[in-house]
Design a protein around this motif. Structure first.
Motif, PDB file in Angstrom:
ATOM      1  N   GLY A 353       0.818  -1.205   0.000  1.00  0.00           N
ATOM      2  CA  GLY A 353       0.000   0.000   0.000  1.00  0.00           C
ATOM      3  C   GLY A 353       0.849   1.252   0.000  1.00  0.00           C
ATOM      4  N   ASP A 354       0.245   2.365  -0.420  1.00  0.00           N
ATOM      5  CA  ASP A 354       0.961   3.644  -0.488  1.00  0.00           C
ATOM      6  C   ASP A 354       1.464   4.052   0.899  1.00  0.00           C
ATOM      7  N   ILE A 355       2.621   4.725   0.912  1.00  0.00           N
ATOM      8  CA  ILE A 355       3.224   5.202   2.160  1.00  0.00           C
ATOM      9  C   ILE A 355       3.574   6.672   1.992  1.00  0.00           C
ATOM     10  N   LEU A 356       3.138   7.486   2.943  1.00  0.00           N
ATOM     11  CA  LEU A 356       3.439   8.917   2.934  1.00  0.00           C
ATOM     12  C   LEU A 356       4.391   9.218   4.079  1.00  0.00           C
ATOM     13  N   MET A 357       5.522   9.842   3.766  1.00  0.00           N
ATOM     14  CA  MET A 357       6.509  10.197   4.792  1.00  0.00           C
ATOM     15  C   MET A 357       6.523  11.703   4.997  1.00  0.00           C
ATOM     16  N   HIS A 358       6.736  12.098   6.251  1.00  0.00           N
ATOM     17  CA  HIS A 358       6.797  13.508   6.624  1.00  0.00           C
ATOM     18  C   HIS A 358       8.190  13.793   7.169  1.00  0.00           C
ATOM     19  N   HIS A 359       9.002  14.421   6.343  1.00  0.00           N
ATOM     20  CA  HIS A 359      10.378  14.750   6.739  1.00  0.00           C
ATOM     21  C   HIS A 359      10.407  16.135   7.386  1.00  0.00           C
ATOM     22  N   PRO A 360      11.335  16.414   8.278  1.00  0.00           N
ATOM     23  CA  PRO A 360      12.433  15.554   8.749  1.00  0.00           C
ATOM     24  C   PRO A 360      12.045  14.715   9.964  1.00  0.00           C
ATOM     25  N   TYR A 361      10.767  14.785  10.337  1.00  0.00           N
ATOM     26  CA  TYR A 361      10.328  14.036  11.519  1.00  0.00           C
ATOM     27  C   TYR A 361      10.466  12.543  11.283  1.00  0.00           C
ATOM     28  N   ASP A 484       9.139  18.346   4.455  1.00  0.00           N
ATOM     29  CA  ASP A 484       8.617  17.935   3.150  1.00  0.00           C
ATOM     30  C   ASP A 484       7.812  16.666   3.327  1.00  0.00           C
ATOM     31  N   VAL A 485       7.024  16.349   2.321  1.00  0.00           N
ATOM     32  CA  VAL A 485       6.320  15.068   2.299  1.00  0.00           C
ATOM     33  C   VAL A 485       6.707  14.327   1.029  1.00  0.00           C
ATOM     34  N   GLY A 486       6.707  12.996   1.124  1.00  0.00           N
ATOM     35  CA  GLY A 486       7.040  12.162  -0.025  1.00  0.00           C
ATOM     36  C   GLY A 486       6.132  10.948  -0.050  1.00  0.00           C
ATOM     37  N   LEU A 487       5.727  10.528  -1.230  1.00  0.00           N
ATOM     38  CA  LEU A 487       4.801   9.412  -1.407  1.00  0.00           C
ATOM     39  C   LEU A 487       5.480   8.271  -2.146  1.00  0.00           C
ATOM     40  N   PHE A 488       5.431   7.068  -1.549  1.00  0.00           N
ATOM     41  CA  PHE A 488       5.814   5.839  -2.239  1.00  0.00           C
ATOM     42  C   PHE A 488       4.549   5.155  -2.732  1.00  0.00           C
ATOM     43  N   THR A 489       4.535   4.720  -3.977  1.00  0.00           N
ATOM     44  CA  THR A 489       3.394   4.003  -4.516  1.00  0.00           C
ATOM     45  C   THR A 489       3.841   3.077  -5.641  1.00  0.00           C
ATOM     46  N   MET A 639       2.151  18.095  -9.599  1.00  0.00           N
ATOM     47  CA  MET A 639       1.228  18.021  -8.470  1.00  0.00           C
ATOM     48  C   MET A 639       0.563  16.654  -8.525  1.00  0.00           C
ATOM     49  N   PHE A 640       0.515  15.976  -7.372  1.00  0.00           N
ATOM     50  CA  PHE A 640      -0.046  14.628  -7.358  1.00  0.00           C
ATOM     51  C   PHE A 640      -1.084  14.496  -6.246  1.00  0.00           C
ATOM     52  N   PRO A 641      -2.167  13.731  -6.514  1.00  0.00           N
ATOM     53  CA  PRO A 641      -3.184  13.538  -5.486  1.00  0.00           C
ATOM     54  C   PRO A 641      -2.755  12.479  -4.478  1.00  0.00           C
ATOM     55  N   VAL A 642      -3.220  12.631  -3.254  1.00  0.00           N
ATOM     56  CA  VAL A 642      -3.054  11.607  -2.218  1.00  0.00           C
ATOM     57  C   VAL A 642      -4.452  11.078  -1.933  1.00  0.00           C
ATOM     58  N   GLU A 643      -4.684   9.790  -2.219  1.00  0.00           N
ATOM     59  CA  GLU A 643      -6.050   9.274  -2.247  1.00  0.00           C
ATOM     60  C   GLU A 643      -6.361   8.247  -1.170  1.00  0.00           C
ATOM     61  N   ASN A 644      -5.347   7.661  -0.558  1.00  0.00           N
ATOM     62  CA  ASN A 644      -5.566   6.705   0.517  1.00  0.00           C
ATOM     63  C   ASN A 644      -6.102   7.436   1.747  1.00  0.00           C
ATOM     64  N   LEU A 647      -3.639   8.161   4.554  1.00  0.00           N
ATOM     65  CA  LEU A 647      -2.649   9.174   4.192  1.00  0.00           C
ATOM     66  C   LEU A 647      -3.279  10.558   4.121  1.00  0.00           C
ATOM     67  N   LYS A 648      -4.539  10.619   3.684  1.00  0.00           N
ATOM     68  CA  LYS A 648      -5.243  11.900   3.684  1.00  0.00           C
ATOM     69  C   LYS A 648      -5.398  12.419   5.113  1.00  0.00           C
ATOM     70  N   ALA A 649      -5.682  11.507   6.033  1.00  0.00           N
ATOM     71  CA  ALA A 649      -5.795  11.908   7.440  1.00  0.00           C
ATOM     72  C   ALA A 649      -4.464  12.450   7.956  1.00  0.00           C
ATOM     73  N   LYS A 650      -3.366  11.887   7.477  1.00  0.00           N
ATOM     74  CA  LYS A 650      -2.034  12.356   7.889  1.00  0.00           C
ATOM     75  C   LYS A 650      -1.789  13.772   7.372  1.00  0.00           C
ATOM     76  N   LEU A 651      -2.179  14.039   6.123  1.00  0.00           N
ATOM     77  CA  LEU A 651      -2.028  15.385   5.570  1.00  0.00           C
ATOM     78  C   LEU A 651      -2.933  16.376   6.304  1.00  0.00           C
ATOM     79  N   TRP A 652      -4.164  15.943   6.608  1.00  0.00           N
ATOM     80  CA  TRP A 652      -5.066  16.836   7.354  1.00  0.00           C
ATOM     81  C   TRP A 652      -4.457  17.202   8.706  1.00  0.00           C
ATOM     82  N   HIS A 653      -3.864  16.219   9.363  1.00  0.00           N
ATOM     83  CA  HIS A 653      -3.259  16.479  10.672  1.00  0.00           C
ATOM     84  C   HIS A 653      -2.136  17.512  10.558  1.00  0.00           C
ATOM     85  N   ILE A 654      -1.345  17.424   9.495  1.00  0.00           N
ATOM     86  CA  ILE A 654      -0.270  18.405   9.287  1.00  0.00           C
ATOM     87  C   ILE A 654      -0.857  19.801   9.133  1.00  0.00           C
ATOM     88  N   LEU A 655      -1.836  19.939   8.264  1.00  0.00           N
ATOM     89  CA  LEU A 655      -2.427  21.254   8.003  1.00  0.00           C
ATOM     90  C   LEU A 655      -3.152  21.786   9.236  1.00  0.00           C
TER      91      LEU A 655
END
Length: 723
Positions: A353-361, A484-489, A639-644, A647-655
């Motif tokens: 499954g897709d993995i979203l990383m939040h650097h540098p954390y 930064d954020v990075g997506l593996f898929t 620009m790329f969508p994050v659809e999982n 992972l969307k919840a992770k982006l919402w938490h950041i914002l």
């Protein structure tokens, strides 16, 4: 629902220059926010030194590029007005006026705040002439042994013209008079050598070993400058520093070999037009007049300062050993990524499954391993990657070279036009070519700024494509300091688009349609505008409508005008913009539904994350592009969508967390002025530091995983100081 309505949409001219902030003045406001961290007494003392140094480093680049660009426009009689309706001359006058105030503020902080506080910690930056005889003897020996042999004094007379003073070098100018003979006054200059340490620590005094004292190299040379001119009396001496136009001017259409043309232009950068002259405020008027005349700088370009020139030396002070208690220790980044910390093969993990990383954390090491593992995996057939800025000893470069050596098809786009990294990238490009990689030098007229890696792997069920998409560079050093954020898929739709991107970059092949990715300069701008207009439509229909956009800068007039229209329609818009923001928040009836905040903290906020509420079906995107003309119209960006959902919840938490930040956030008021939230927080209110929260959460996640696995992860940190 936010305030507003459709009746306002036709009442206003959303492109009126009065609705916009000049880009350059907005940047100065950003650097003032960086400087405010040096002023903030809640920061540890050495962190305050670091932020003052960063503000000085930022200012150097601003002069060499942006101020230089304004001067070029004036010289070319460029008449087009900027986004705020200002001519190039008006911009330059306003910029220099604000920068003089800014530099005065830097030195007020240095002299009135930081130097006294260093004294309380028994660390002193000393002037050699005020030291004891024993110290002077030590410095005299140090000068004779280490400094004098390196110095090359340059005289100026009828047979020896004024020498070429290199960009950003520190120099000492002197007026001389022959000890015997005529009364003529001569000029000479000597460069303070970069190869020697600028901060020299004196031996600790025997009677008080707790006191630490340092001397700056230029002060040492000044103290013994008479040793350089034995047949002369030194009338006066003073340090000076010049900054030059460092913006490369390359006609790519006419260049037969882009690599050779850029190599040639890099050498010219050292001798560009002088943009700023820094001098000590006590400099002799005659000496200043001679230097400024030879360098051809105006009075407005002369910055007389009350203290050491080039405050970036404070980063050397920051790195002195023995002062750890005066530095920030609350961060434990980077941490392991739980999905990758179970000992499984990296490709197997991504396949689940897709993995979203939040650097540098979360550590960037998995991105490095992604390429390193591919380089030695017998099932990997090809590796394709874009490189914009990489570290000085990049493990990714080494892995790509190894992959080519192992017979894999390796295609690397190295962007030679990455400002101030051109020379570094040329070295890497040549090395990769020698290793057998297919190296592309970008596209004519465009910078390739997108961050994408594609790995093609042969598996039991056929060919599979693994993709990494990111908002930040493939730089293992800055990845420890930039957020930064990075997506593996390995989703097929992303793999098809990634293949299409590289085919477009390496040749002339462009697919008829795309699955997931939006590309600049093709249609990314239109896509962003369409997404904003869609929210406007939802608001007018009474449906949920909101935009949250986090980025480095926003200054694209067409995009900002659409945000104004959406605000008038009732869309709630929250912008998290670290740097330049040409949009004005809180204008009655126009942008009263828009908030703008900037977070300046221990890490540089670099990620680009966008949220569109879409009538109750939210969409999330990440991108390499800011909303600027250069990104949307003159660069290759993605620009790329994050659809999982996870992972969307992770982006919402950041914002959401950054919108709640009260400790490091600065919020723009209706006058376009940023106010630091901690300064206006009611007494007793809870302080929220988003960066600390993210660091603690990453540590907690690893701690829980370690408990499960009964093993310990030891994080490392190596901050990069460039903002």
């Amino acid at each position: 629902m936010a305030k507003g309505g459709h009746k306002k949409l036709n009442e206003f001219d959303f492109e009126n220059p009065k609705l916009y902030i000049n880009r350059e003045l907005s940047w100065i406001s950003f650097n003032s926010r960086v400087l405010s961290e040096a002023e903030d007494a809640s920061n540890p003392l050495f962190e305050r030194l670091k932020f003052l140094s960063i503000s000085a480093s930022n200012l150097d680049e601003f002069f060499m590029v942006r101020v230089a660009s304004l001067k070029d426009m004036i010289n070319a009689e460029y008449s087009k007005l900027d986004i705020a309706g200002m001519t190039a001359k008006q911009q330059l006058d306003a910029v220099l006026r604000d920068l003089h105030r800014f530099v005065d503020h830097q030195y007020n902080i240095y002299n009135d705040m930081l130097i006294p506080l260093l004294g309380k910690e028994e660390l002193y930056i000393c002037d050699p002439k005020n030291l004891s005889d024993n110290d002077k003897d030590y410095l005299s020996r140090y000068f004779d042994e280490f400094v004098y042999p390196v110095l090359t004094p340059m005289a100026v007379d009828s047979s020896r013209p004024f020498p070429l003073i290199r960009n950003k070098t520190l120099n000492i100018g002197s007026l001389l008079k022959k000890k015997e003979g005529k009364d003529d006054v001569d000029f000479a200059t000597v460069q303070v050598p970069d190869v020697l340490p600028r901060v020299i620590e004196l031996p600790q005094e025997f009677e008080d070993e707790t006191i630490r004292r340092v001397v700056l190299l230029e002060q040492l040379i000044m103290a013994y400058v008479d040793k350089l001119y034995l047949n002369y009396d030194v009338i006066t001496s003073a340090p000076y520093r010049v900054e030059r136009n460092a913006d490369l001017s390359i006609d790519e259409d006419e260049a037969e070999d882009l690599l050779k043309e850029i190599e040639k232009q890099i050498k010219r950068r050292q001798w560009g037009q002088a943009i700023r002259l820094e001098v000590d405020k006590s400099i002799d008027k005659k000496l200043l007049k001679f230097i400024s005349r030879e360098l051809q700088v105006d009075d407005s370009e002369i910055f007389s300062v009350n203290g050491p020139l080039d405050l970036t030396f404070l980063m050397k002070v920051y790195k002195l050993e023995g002062f750890d208690e005066l530095k920030e220790h609350s961060y434990k980044a980077p941490q392991a990524v739980p999905e990758f910390d179970k000992g499984e093969d990296i490709f197997e993990v991504i396949s689940k499954g897709d993995i979203l990383m939040h650097h540098p954390y979360e550590t960037f090491e998995n991105v490095v391993k992604f390429v390193e593992n591919a380089a030695v995996d017998p099932n990997v057939l090809a590796i394709k990657q874009t490189l914009y800025r990489v570290s000085g000893n990049s493990p990714i470069i080494a892995a790509l070279a190894k992959a080519a050596d192992n017979g894999k098809q390796v295609t690397v786009l190295v962007e030679l036009k990455a400002r101030f990294d051109e020379e570094n990238n040329i070295v890497w490009a040549k090395m990769l070519e020698k290793a057998g990689c297919h190296v592309i030098y970008g596209l004519v007229g465009l910078k390739t700024h997108c961050k994408i890696t594609l790995i093609v792997r042969r598996e039991e069920d056929g060919i599979k494509r693994y993709v990494h998409l990111a908002t930040g560079n493939y730089n293992d050093s800055t990845a420890k300091q930039y957020t930064d954020v990075g997506l593996f898929t390995c989703a097929p739709a992303y793999g098809e688009d990634a293949t299409a991107v590289f085919n477009m970059l390496s040749g002339y092949s462009e697919p008829l349609s795309w699955n997931k990715l939006s590309l600049a300069p093709l249609w990314l701008k239109d896509r962003i505008i369409d997404l904003i207009k869609r929210e406007e439509g939802h608001a007018l229909s009474g449906e949920p409508a909101r935009i949250i956009a986090k980025m480095n800068s926003i200054c694209h007039k067409e995009v900002i005008a659409e945000l104004y229209r959406a605000s008038c329609a009732g869309v709630k818009i929250d912008l998290i913009v670290r740097g330049i923001c040409c949009l004005k928040a809180g204008i009655p009836e126009i942008s009263e539904n828009i908030t703008v905040r900037s977070i300046v903290g221990n890490f540089l906020e670099h990620s680009r994350i966008f949220y569109f509420e879409n009538g109750g079906s939210p969409e999330y995107y990440a991108s390499s592009a800011d909303w600027m003309p250069r990104n949307l119209e003159r660069r290759v960006e993605i620009m790329f969508p994050v659809e999982n959902d996870k992972l969307k919840a992770k982006l919402w938490h950041i914002l959401d967390t950054e919108l709640k930040d009260t400790e490091k956030a600065h919020v723009m008021n209706e006058n376009g002025v940023y106010v630091k939230q901690s300064a206006v927080l009611p007494e007793g209110s809870k302080k929220i530091n988003s960066q600390k929260i993210f660091g603690d959460e990453a540590s907690k996640a690893v701690g829980e995983l370690n408990t499960q696995n009964s093993r310990v992860f030891v994080p490392e940190m190596n901050p990069d100081n460039r903002f």
